[in-house]
Scaffold this motif. Structure first.
Motif, PDB file in Angstrom:
ATOM      1  N   HIS A   1       0.823  -1.214   0.000  1.00  0.00           N
ATOM      2  CA  HIS A   1       0.000   0.000   0.000  1.00  0.00           C
ATOM      3  C   HIS A   1       0.857   1.264   0.000  1.00  0.00           C
ATOM      4  O   HIS A   1       0.563   2.222  -0.712  1.00  0.00           O
ATOM      5  N   ASP A   2       1.926   1.252   0.816  1.00  0.00           N
ATOM      6  CA  ASP A   2       2.708   2.476   1.027  1.00  0.00           C
ATOM      7  C   ASP A   2       3.810   2.699  -0.004  1.00  0.00           C
ATOM      8  O   ASP A   2       4.294   3.811  -0.150  1.00  0.00           O
ATOM      9  N   GLU A   3       4.237   1.653  -0.689  1.00  0.00           N
ATOM     10  CA  GLU A   3       5.339   1.768  -1.650  1.00  0.00           C
ATOM     11  C   GLU A   3       4.814   1.565  -3.067  1.00  0.00           C
ATOM     12  O   GLU A   3       4.683   0.434  -3.526  1.00  0.00           O
ATOM     13  N   PRO A   4       4.541   2.639  -3.797  1.00  0.00           N
ATOM     14  CA  PRO A   4       3.951   2.500  -5.134  1.00  0.00           C
ATOM     15  C   PRO A   4       4.920   1.968  -6.193  1.00  0.00           C
ATOM     16  O   PRO A   4       4.488   1.448  -7.206  1.00  0.00           O
ATOM     17  N   ASP A   5       6.226   2.052  -5.966  1.00  0.00           N
ATOM     18  CA  ASP A   5       7.193   1.694  -7.004  1.00  0.00           C
ATOM     19  C   ASP A   5       7.897   0.361  -6.757  1.00  0.00           C
ATOM     20  O   ASP A   5       9.053   0.175  -7.132  1.00  0.00           O
TER      21      ASP A   5
ATOM     22  N   THR B   1       7.480  -5.495 -10.023  1.00  0.00           N
ATOM     23  CA  THR B   1       6.411  -6.478 -10.195  1.00  0.00           C
ATOM     24  C   THR B   1       6.763  -7.834  -9.589  1.00  0.00           C
ATOM     25  O   THR B   1       5.922  -8.479  -8.964  1.00  0.00           O
TER      26      THR B   1
END
Length: 172
Positions: A47-51, A54
């Motif tokens: 949730h907190d780390e968008p990058d 994959t």
């Protein structure tokens, strides 16, 4: 006197049964916290780390799913324990790779370890095998690692050592 003695015995048995029930609830709560903490930790990271790459997202989701399924198994086991006497639990022996099990557990604990600035070091022979109930031994090591995380000073290393000293044969 006989009636008084019987009443005292029943009162003692009732207190003992209540104590065992309380112990069971405490053990269950302890066992449930680990997979919940892992699920919460990985979902918070996602949730907190968008990058996040994959491949790493996929690995985090795999661990989260594994812990959700484990949580489901623990709840099923709790219902089984409440239906039967604790002494009727059977162990399902199989040969497991203990090294891989402990590597996986250390990986799953990464969010909790990082939160306290801890690291986990494994010193085990590659492919160390054990003949045991895989689910039960995983719970044992899970509880030990959770306690190590909970009671370690910040910024320390948790070391897990293992070696083969003696091989015992077991008949199934």
């Amino acid at each position: 006197n006989n009636i008084k003695y019987m009443l005292q015995q029943r009162e003692f048995a009732a207190k003992e049964a209540q104590s065992q029930k309380n112990d069971l609830v405490v053990y269950l709560a302890h066992d449930l916290k680990t997979p919940i903490a892992s699920i919460t930790g990985y979902l918070t990271l996602l949730h907190d780390e968008p990058d996040i790459p994959t491949a790493q997202v996929s690995r985090y989701l795999d661990v989260t799913l594994k812990n959700a399924l484990r949580l489901d198994d623990l709840i099923d086991e709790f219902f089984e324990i409440t239906r039967f006497n604790l002494s009727h639990i059977t162990l399902n022996y199989s040969k497991i790779n203990l090294t891989r099990l402990l590597e996986q557990l250390c990986f799953e604990f990464q969010p909790m370890l990082s939160e306290k600035g801890l690291s986990c070091q494994l010193e085990l022979p590659p492919g160390l095998e054990a003949e045991c109930d895989a689910d039960k031994i995983e719970r044992v090591f899970d509880n030990l690692l959770r306690n190590a995380v909970s009671y370690s000073f910040p910024d320390c290393r948790i070391s897990i050592y293992g070696k083969v000293e003696q091989v015992l044969e077991r008949d199934f």
